[in-house]
Structure formats: C-alpha cells, structure tokens
Design an enzyme around this catalytic site. Sequence first.
Site, PDB file in Angstrom:
ATOM      1  CB  ILE A 202      -0.980   0.007   1.202  1.00  0.00           C
ATOM      2  CG1 ILE A 202      -1.961   1.186   1.105  1.00  0.00           C
ATOM      3  CG2 ILE A 202      -0.234  -0.019   2.529  1.00  0.00           C
ATOM      4  CD1 ILE A 202      -3.165   1.079   2.036  1.00  0.00           C
ATOM      5  CB  CYS A 203       0.959   4.152   0.824  1.00  0.00           C
ATOM      6  SG  CYS A 203       1.073   5.951   0.970  1.00  0.00           S
ATOM      7  CG  HIS A 204       5.207   6.470  -0.558  1.00  0.00           C
ATOM      8  ND1 HIS A 204       4.133   7.069   0.053  1.00  0.00           N
ATOM      9  CD2 HIS A 204       5.775   7.424  -1.345  1.00  0.00           C
ATOM     10  CE1 HIS A 204       4.059   8.332  -0.323  1.00  0.00           C
ATOM     11  NE2 HIS A 204       5.036   8.576  -1.171  1.00  0.00           N
TER      12      HIS A 204
ATOM     13  CD1 TRP B 167       2.369   9.509  -3.038  1.00  0.00           C
ATOM     14  CD2 TRP B 167       0.481   9.188  -1.889  1.00  0.00           C
ATOM     15  NE1 TRP B 167       1.953  10.724  -2.581  1.00  0.00           N
ATOM     16  CE2 TRP B 167       0.783  10.562  -1.879  1.00  0.00           C
ATOM     17  CE3 TRP B 167      -0.668   8.749  -1.242  1.00  0.00           C
ATOM     18  CZ2 TRP B 167      -0.006  11.504  -1.229  1.00  0.00           C
ATOM     19  CZ3 TRP B 167      -1.454   9.683  -0.595  1.00  0.00           C
ATOM     20  CH2 TRP B 167      -1.123  11.045  -0.592  1.00  0.00           C
TER      21      TRP B 167
ATOM     22  CB  SER C 224      -4.563   0.029  -1.529  1.00  0.00           C
ATOM     23  OG  SER C 224      -5.614  -0.881  -1.710  1.00  0.00           O
TER      24      SER C 224
END
Length: 180
Positions: A105-107, A126, A158
Amino acid sequence: MRIAFLTAPEGVEQVELTEPWQAVKDAGHEPVLVSTKSGRIQAFDHLDKADTFPVDEVVGEASASSFGGLVLPGGVANPDFLRMDDKAVSFVREFFDGGRPVAAICHAPWTLVEADVVRGRVLTSWPSLRTDIKNAGGTWVDEQVRICDHGSNKLVTSRKPDDLKAFCDAFVRVFAESAG
C-alpha cells in the site's frame, strides 16, 4: 497461516501497519513483524513519531517459505529504507519466486520496483510512484485497490490510508484463496 509484515526500523506509516495487522488477526491468521534489525520499529503518523512495535523476526534470518503471504505497509521513509537493504529486497523477491501472495500500500511498491517484480504487472500506489512503476515495466492505475494475477502469485495494491478497508478486505481474501 503466518503472514509477514516487512518494515524498516523507522518510517512505517502506523495506520498502514496496524489496520492490516488487525485484519490478519481477525481472519484467524498470525501476523509476524519482520524488520532489518531486531528490537523495536518506530512508526509514524505522517511526519510525527507514533508508537513503537516489537520485531518478531529479522529479515536476514527469516524465510519467505515459512509465510503464507507478505504485507508491505507504506510511509515514505519505510520503503525507501527497505529498497536499500539487499536482504529485504531478496526477501520480497522470494515471495514472488515462491508463488506467494503479496500486498503493498501507498509508497510500498518502491520496494517492489527495487526487487524487479513489477514488470508486466498492473498495480496502484501513491500517485508519485507512477513514473517509477512505469519505468520498471509495470502499468500504474489510479484505483482504490488492484488485484493483479500475473504469473504464479497475486499482488494486491492500494493507493493510500483512505483505501485501507478495501485493501484489507482484498488481501485477506486473496491470501485465504492462495492457501487453498
């Protein structure tokens, strides 16, 4: 089923660790905190220090084959540290080589880029990672959650903390399906 959560000693976004951790526990699985050093990791709430968490296993001593899946929480610093650690990168690659599911998720996909496992895959992250993912041979999409079934394993990604519910629901389901 044991699920590895790989983090650096400092810089993981706390909510991206704690909510997936709880989802794994709620599904009846065992979350295991794996880091590059023993002791405790320092989580963050954006740029502010948050809680610390005890490390269960050190990445150089852990084997992907002892886990049913891997979760890579984000935070800007966390994956940046991980992608500079050869043992962490190898650990991630082992999950792909062994056909085990991975969630990021994200970075966190920065670590996947470094492990050279995004080529031919469709994933989200991200938004600032879009170019890195494209340059590594992946296809970036702006979606709340993306499940990519490419090769012998599944990758669940995500974009951000707002996507955590969808992310947790998706990866818990995918991990359970992969376990048979």
